[in-house]
Design an enzyme around this catalytic site. Sequence first.
Site, PDB file in Angstrom:
ATOM      1  N   PRO A  10       4.103   6.995   0.662  1.00 26.85           N
ATOM      2  CA  PRO A  10       5.367   6.721   0.010  1.00 26.85           C
ATOM      3  C   PRO A  10       4.778   6.620  -1.836  1.00 26.85           C
ATOM      4  CG  PRO A  10       5.089   4.715   1.233  1.00 26.85           C
ATOM      5  CD  PRO A  10       4.025   5.593   1.780  1.00 26.85           C
ATOM      6  N   ASN A  11       5.631   7.519  -2.460  1.00 30.36           N
ATOM      7  CA  ASN A  11       5.599   7.331  -4.065  1.00 30.36           C
ATOM      8  C   ASN A  11       4.473   8.025  -4.588  1.00 30.36           C
ATOM      9  OD1 ASN A  11       8.075   5.888  -4.160  1.00 30.36           O
ATOM     10  ND2 ASN A  11       7.031   4.165  -3.365  1.00 30.36           N
ATOM     11  N   ARG A  18       3.708   8.301 -12.323  1.00 32.58           N
ATOM     12  CA  ARG A  18       4.078   6.809 -11.610  1.00 32.58           C
ATOM     13  C   ARG A  18       3.169   5.717 -12.483  1.00 32.58           C
ATOM     14  NH1 ARG A  18       2.600   4.488  -5.703  1.00 32.58           N
ATOM     15  NH2 ARG A  18       3.717   2.745  -5.868  1.00 32.58           N
ATOM     16  N   TYR A  23      -2.035   3.604 -11.903  1.00 27.08           N
ATOM     17  CA  TYR A  23      -2.449   4.648 -10.987  1.00 27.08           C
ATOM     18  C   TYR A  23      -3.179   5.975 -11.491  1.00 27.08           C
ATOM     19  CZ  TYR A  23       0.181   1.793  -7.798  1.00 27.08           C
ATOM     20  OH  TYR A  23       0.714   0.516  -7.037  1.00 27.08           O
ATOM     21  N   ASN A  74      -3.939   6.865   2.522  1.00 25.63           N
ATOM     22  CA  ASN A  74      -3.409   5.705   1.516  1.00 25.63           C
ATOM     23  C   ASN A  74      -2.047   5.380   1.790  1.00 25.63           C
ATOM     24  OD1 ASN A  74      -2.496   4.429  -0.270  1.00 25.63           O
ATOM     25  ND2 ASN A  74      -3.153   5.691  -2.155  1.00 25.63           N
ATOM     26  N   ALA A  77       2.924   1.306  -0.043  1.00 21.70           N
ATOM     27  CA  ALA A  77       3.387  -0.084   0.242  1.00 21.70           C
ATOM     28  C   ALA A  77       3.231  -0.414   1.564  1.00 21.70           C
ATOM     29  CB  ALA A  77       4.759  -0.024  -0.489  1.00 21.70           C
ATOM     30  N   HIS A  80       0.954  -2.979   3.517  1.00 21.88           N
ATOM     31  CA  HIS A  80       1.143  -4.283   3.460  1.00 21.88           C
ATOM     32  C   HIS A  80       2.120  -4.894   4.738  1.00 21.88           C
ATOM     33  CE1 HIS A  80      -0.677  -3.696  -0.041  1.00 21.88           C
ATOM     34  NE2 HIS A  80       0.285  -3.003  -0.617  1.00 21.88           N
ATOM     35  N   ASP A  87      -0.928   0.742  14.429  1.00 18.13           N
ATOM     36  CA  ASP A  87      -0.753   1.154  15.846  1.00 18.13           C
ATOM     37  C   ASP A  87      -1.061   2.451  16.121  1.00 18.13           C
ATOM     38  OD1 ASP A  87      -0.615  -1.799  16.522  1.00 18.13           O
ATOM     39  OD2 ASP A  87       1.516  -1.158  17.084  1.00 18.13           O
ATOM     40  N   GLU A  98      -9.236   3.900   4.834  1.00 21.00           N
ATOM     41  CA  GLU A  98      -7.968   3.511   4.151  1.00 21.00           C
ATOM     42  C   GLU A  98      -8.338   3.491   2.618  1.00 21.00           C
ATOM     43  OE1 GLU A  98      -6.551  -0.542   5.165  1.00 21.00           O
ATOM     44  OE2 GLU A  98      -5.825  -0.637   3.043  1.00 21.00           O
ATOM     45  N   HIS A 100      -7.223   3.145  -1.622  1.00 18.78           N
ATOM     46  CA  HIS A 100      -6.374   2.964  -2.531  1.00 18.78           C
ATOM     47  C   HIS A 100      -6.768   3.163  -4.006  1.00 18.78           C
ATOM     48  CE1 HIS A 100      -3.933   0.710   0.401  1.00 18.78           C
ATOM     49  NE2 HIS A 100      -5.082   0.239   0.673  1.00 18.78           N
ATOM     50  N   SER A 102      -5.835   1.657  -6.851  1.00 19.02           N
ATOM     51  CA  SER A 102      -5.833   0.381  -7.482  1.00 19.02           C
ATOM     52  C   SER A 102      -6.466  -0.679  -6.634  1.00 19.02           C
ATOM     53  CB  SER A 102      -4.287  -0.298  -7.662  1.00 19.02           C
ATOM     54  OG  SER A 102      -3.743  -0.576  -6.542  1.00 19.02           O
ATOM     55  N   ARG A 107      -4.507  -7.432  -7.409  1.00 22.87           N
ATOM     56  CA  ARG A 107      -2.980  -7.458  -7.796  1.00 22.87           C
ATOM     57  C   ARG A 107      -2.247  -8.573  -7.378  1.00 22.87           C
ATOM     58  NH1 ARG A 107      -0.923  -1.674  -7.253  1.00 22.87           N
ATOM     59  NH2 ARG A 107       0.331  -2.302  -8.483  1.00 22.87           N
ATOM     60  N   ARG A 111       0.176  -7.782  -2.168  1.00 23.55           N
ATOM     61  CA  ARG A 111      -0.715  -6.320  -1.931  1.00 23.55           C
ATOM     62  C   ARG A 111      -2.107  -6.812  -1.636  1.00 23.55           C
ATOM     63  NH1 ARG A 111       2.365  -2.351  -4.399  1.00 23.55           N
ATOM     64  NH2 ARG A 111       3.615  -3.269  -6.329  1.00 23.55           N
TER      65      ARG A 111
END
Length: 149
Positions: A10-11, A18, A23, A74, A77, A80, A87, A98, A100, A102, A107, A111
């Site tokens: 998302p985002n 953004r 980012y 990625n 949010a 978290h 799963d 995984e 990220h 940032s 942070r 996060r």
Amino acid sequence: MANILVIHGPNLNLLGIREPEIYGRTTLEEINTGINNIARQYGAEAICFQSNSEGEIINIIHRESKNVECIILNPGAYTHYSIAIADAIKAVNVPAIEVHLSNIFGREEFRQRSVIAPAVVGQISGFGSFSYQLAVYAALNIIKERENK
Ligand code: DQA
């Protein structure tokens, strides 16, 4: 040819505009181009998706995992708190990385915890858009090691 599934959560469609101080200014399209350039150099193909919805991310993992040797994710949010995405990764039995942009560990406290981390081979966090390029090298290495087994 090896296929790598790349999922942006998302985002991340808004990358470039953004919170650029966190980012960066690289757009998602530019990130995907960079990913594919590296993958192709090594004879692999990256299949890239972005979704703002948890269920769709899970559906993509279920559907596309049949055709790929590694997943780069990625989760945004969802990192978290989405046990459902963790799963799904465990369920499909494809090695995952995984990513990220940032450094999530530097942070806000909320996060600093990833519920996805136990489901993946490893995590790359904090290198901006370059995190994705590092993830492609890691994915290629995982694929090569598995081929040699
Ligand atoms: C992020 C970090 C998350 O905490 C945040 O919600 C994101 C982006 C990153 O790439 O740094 O959406 O996953």
